[in-house]
Scaffold this motif. Structure first.
Motif, mmCIF file in Angstrom:
data_model
loop_
_atom_site.group_PDB
_atom_site.id
_atom_site.type_symbol
_atom_site.label_atom_id
_atom_site.label_comp_id
_atom_site.label_asym_id
_atom_site.label_seq_id
_atom_site.Cartn_x
_atom_site.Cartn_y
_atom_site.Cartn_z
ATOM 1 N N ILE A 123 43.381 50.040 33.789
ATOM 2 C CA ILE A 123 42.071 50.222 34.475
ATOM 3 C C ILE A 123 40.932 49.766 33.600
ATOM 4 O O ILE A 123 39.864 49.073 33.923
ATOM 5 N N GLU A 154 39.095 48.819 21.606
ATOM 6 C CA GLU A 154 40.363 49.124 22.070
ATOM 7 C C GLU A 154 41.190 49.268 20.783
ATOM 8 O O GLU A 154 41.062 48.677 19.913
ATOM 9 N N VAL A 183 39.187 49.423 17.982
ATOM 10 C CA VAL A 183 38.705 50.579 17.276
ATOM 11 C C VAL A 183 39.290 51.926 17.666
ATOM 12 O O VAL A 183 40.078 51.902 18.759
ATOM 13 N N ASP A 184 39.594 52.703 17.002
ATOM 14 C CA ASP A 184 40.089 54.264 17.264
ATOM 15 C C ASP A 184 38.825 55.072 17.504
ATOM 16 O O ASP A 184 38.084 55.676 16.919
ATOM 17 N N VAL A 185 38.995 55.535 18.962
ATOM 18 C CA VAL A 185 37.906 56.504 19.247
ATOM 19 C C VAL A 185 38.017 57.735 18.438
ATOM 20 O O VAL A 185 36.966 58.671 18.817
ATOM 21 N N ASN A 225 36.552 55.073 28.691
ATOM 22 C CA ASN A 225 37.816 54.974 29.539
ATOM 23 C C ASN A 225 38.955 55.319 28.749
ATOM 24 O O ASN A 225 40.070 55.463 29.202
ATOM 25 N N PHE A 249 47.324 58.356 28.011
ATOM 26 C CA PHE A 249 47.687 58.627 29.461
ATOM 27 C C PHE A 249 48.970 57.793 29.922
ATOM 28 O O PHE A 249 50.213 58.184 29.985
ATOM 29 N N ALA A 250 48.855 56.158 29.892
ATOM 30 C CA ALA A 250 50.092 55.407 30.320
ATOM 31 C C ALA A 250 50.405 54.713 29.242
ATOM 32 O O ALA A 250 51.464 54.475 28.935
ATOM 33 N N THR A 251 49.511 53.731 28.632
ATOM 34 C CA THR A 251 49.731 52.784 27.522
ATOM 35 C C THR A 251 50.340 53.798 26.248
ATOM 36 O O THR A 251 51.567 53.077 25.659
ATOM 37 N N TYR A 295 46.733 67.202 29.501
ATOM 38 C CA TYR A 295 45.971 66.042 29.981
ATOM 39 C C TYR A 295 44.961 66.564 30.937
ATOM 40 O O TYR A 295 43.843 66.072 31.028
ATOM 41 N N LYS A 342 40.800 66.159 30.896
ATOM 42 C CA LYS A 342 40.053 65.666 32.027
ATOM 43 C C LYS A 342 39.118 66.694 32.793
ATOM 44 O O LYS A 342 37.985 66.401 32.994
ATOM 45 N N PRO A 386 39.123 59.062 39.080
ATOM 46 C CA PRO A 386 40.111 58.267 39.939
ATOM 47 C C PRO A 386 41.454 59.189 40.334
ATOM 48 O O PRO A 386 41.899 60.111 39.564
ATOM 49 N N THR A 402 46.750 56.014 40.055
ATOM 50 C CA THR A 402 46.506 54.879 40.336
ATOM 51 C C THR A 402 47.339 53.783 39.567
ATOM 52 O O THR A 402 47.736 54.088 38.420
ATOM 53 N N SER A 428 48.468 51.285 37.384
ATOM 54 C CA SER A 428 47.680 50.462 36.367
ATOM 55 C C SER A 428 48.361 49.866 35.286
ATOM 56 O O SER A 428 48.065 49.183 34.500
HETATM 57 N N1 NAD Z 1 46.079 55.515 36.384
HETATM 58 C C1 NAD Z 1 45.840 56.620 36.658
HETATM 59 O O1 NAD Z 1 46.737 57.272 37.617
HETATM 60 C C2 NAD Z 1 44.649 57.364 36.411
HETATM 61 C C3 NAD Z 1 44.309 58.373 37.275
HETATM 62 C C4 NAD Z 1 42.899 59.304 36.700
HETATM 63 C C5 NAD Z 1 42.418 58.818 35.628
HETATM 64 N N2 NAD Z 1 42.823 57.956 34.776
HETATM 65 C C6 NAD Z 1 41.917 57.688 33.540
HETATM 66 O O2 NAD Z 1 41.702 56.236 33.609
HETATM 67 C C7 NAD Z 1 41.578 55.868 32.513
HETATM 68 C C8 NAD Z 1 42.403 54.554 32.157
HETATM 69 O O3 NAD Z 1 43.778 54.914 32.664
HETATM 70 P P1 NAD Z 1 44.849 53.802 32.711
HETATM 71 O O4 NAD Z 1 45.804 54.216 33.909
HETATM 72 O O5 NAD Z 1 44.270 52.383 32.523
HETATM 73 O O6 NAD Z 1 45.785 54.351 31.371
HETATM 74 P P2 NAD Z 1 46.012 53.409 29.979
HETATM 75 O O7 NAD Z 1 46.698 54.432 29.043
HETATM 76 O O8 NAD Z 1 46.798 52.125 30.321
HETATM 77 O O9 NAD Z 1 44.607 53.039 29.334
HETATM 78 C C9 NAD Z 1 44.042 53.746 28.223
HETATM 79 C C10 NAD Z 1 43.428 52.679 27.169
HETATM 80 O O10 NAD Z 1 43.007 53.442 26.237
HETATM 81 C C11 NAD Z 1 43.653 52.869 24.807
HETATM 82 N N3 NAD Z 1 43.390 53.994 23.962
HETATM 83 C C12 NAD Z 1 44.235 55.081 23.774
HETATM 84 N N4 NAD Z 1 44.135 55.593 22.755
HETATM 85 C C13 NAD Z 1 42.970 55.072 22.050
HETATM 86 C C14 NAD Z 1 42.084 55.420 21.041
HETATM 87 N N5 NAD Z 1 42.385 56.472 20.199
HETATM 88 N N6 NAD Z 1 41.187 54.626 20.906
HETATM 89 C C15 NAD Z 1 40.797 53.553 21.578
HETATM 90 N N7 NAD Z 1 41.507 53.291 22.678
HETATM 91 C C16 NAD Z 1 42.655 53.974 23.065
HETATM 92 C C17 NAD Z 1 44.918 52.409 25.353
HETATM 93 O O11 NAD Z 1 45.438 51.514 24.508
HETATM 94 C C18 NAD Z 1 44.501 51.584 26.613
HETATM 95 O O12 NAD Z 1 44.426 50.349 26.415
HETATM 96 C C19 NAD Z 1 42.214 57.023 31.693
HETATM 97 O O13 NAD Z 1 40.967 57.640 30.937
HETATM 98 C C20 NAD Z 1 42.889 57.490 32.286
HETATM 99 O O14 NAD Z 1 42.919 59.010 32.101
HETATM 100 C C21 NAD Z 1 43.846 57.193 35.120
#
Ligand code: NAD
Length: 257
Positions: free
Chosen positions: A21, A40, A65-67, A93, A97-99, A163, A167, A193, A196, A198
């Motif tokens: 996302i 990222e 970056v590591d947040v 963001n 979660f997923a990646t 998780y 949130k 959201p 999703t 994603s």
């Molecule tokens: N996909 C869903 O169903 C859904 C639903 C509700 C909320 N969300 C939220 O939306 C956002 C995006 O979700 P997504 O589905 O794209 O998930 P995702 O896991 O694919 O994306 C998260 C991103 O954060 C990066 N990341 C992880 N740890 C990190 C760190 N320490 N420093 C910097 N970057 C870091 C990951 O590499 C990835 O690019 C997230 O906050 C997730 O919790 C997603």
């Protein structure tokens, strides 16, 4: 999709903008005229997305970056400022979660190390990113901070309680920060959201899971990252200047509040 350049001249940082996302957020912010910083953890993805968007003619900076790391976030804010001269929008963001997958299991089976990681990235990372960027916005006396929660914080679905707790923390964090930054003309809002699709290469199990989530919606279809972009641009633009401390649930009418 007609795009109206509502963010022309603005500078936006998207944490976790290398995948899923966040990647869609970064692209839409650029389409709307913003100069975008992809912040990222995955260095390759960071570079890839920055190159992809730059190839479209947009001004984009990739900053690995590591947040969880305050100094890296400080450097991210400094690099953004020295490249683009201002920071108008911060999208918190990044999440585990997923990646970086998390286990879907009951509360008594979650590994405490995983609990800590989820809290550190999803909650502390959001706080630290705000700490790094807010002084720039305070000096400008303007800014838009958009935090990303999840519909699961309202539903409290079983499984993944770490998780969901992370949130839920973002909902309260958004309100408290909005009160602290209001005097600086900084809006702090949140998007929650729904489930999703994603994943870049979703397997059948993931697709099935997303399909199941769509059954309890008013609008019964699978949610995609594109469904979140209208809310994002609204909260990033001047159209939401008198809205702060709010959470916008974008889930096809699953949770209503
Ligand atoms: N996909 C869903 O169903 C859904 C639903 C509700 C909320 N969300 C939220 O939306 C956002 C995006 O979700 P997504 O589905 O794209 O998930 P995702 O896991 O694919 O994306 C998260 C991103 O954060 C990066 N990341 C992880 N740890 C990190 C760190 N320490 N420093 C910097 N970057 C870091 C990951 O590499 C990835 O690019 C997230 O906050 C997730 O919790 C997603």
């Amino acid at each position: 999709m007609a795009v109206s350049q509502r963010l022309l001249g603005k500078v936006a940082i998207v944490t976790g903008g290398g995948h899923g996302i966040g990647k869609a957020y970064a692209r839409r912010l650029a389409e709307e005229g913003a100069r975008v910083v992809i912040a990222e953890l995955d260095e390759q993805a960071c570079q890839r997305v920055a190159e992809e968007l730059s190839a479209c003619g947009w001004e984009v900076l990739g900053v690995p970056v590591d947040v969880r790391d305050e100094q890296q976030l400080q450097a991210m804010a400094e690099k953004s400022l020295s490249r683009f001269g201002r920071i108008d929008i911060l999208v918190n963001n990044a999440a585990v979660f997923a990646t970086i997958p998390i286990s879907r299991t009951t509360f008594d089976r979650i590994d405490p190390t995983e609990w800590d990681l989820v809290m550190e990235v999803n909650v502390k990372g959001t706080w630290l990113a705000c700490r790094a960027v807010a002084p720039v916005m305070q000096a400008q006396r303007s800014g838009k901070i958009i935090n990303i929660a999840s519909g699961t914080a309202f539903h409290g679905r079983g499984g993944r309680i770490h998780y969901i707790s992370s949130k839920a923390a973002i909902l309260g964090f958004t309100k408290a920060l909005a009160r602290e930054l209001g005097d600086f003309n900084i809006n702090v809002n949140c998007i929650a959201p729904g489930s999703t699709l994603s994943e870049e290469n979703p397997d059948d199990q993931v697709v099935q899971h997303r399909l199941e989530s769509s059954r309890t919606r008013v609008l019964k279809r699978v949610q995609t990252p594109e469904d979140l972009l209208g809310a994002l641009v609204f909260l990033a633009s001047s159209e939401s200047d008198f809205i702060t401390g709010q959470t916008l649930v974008v889930d096809g009418g699953n949770y209503m509040h």
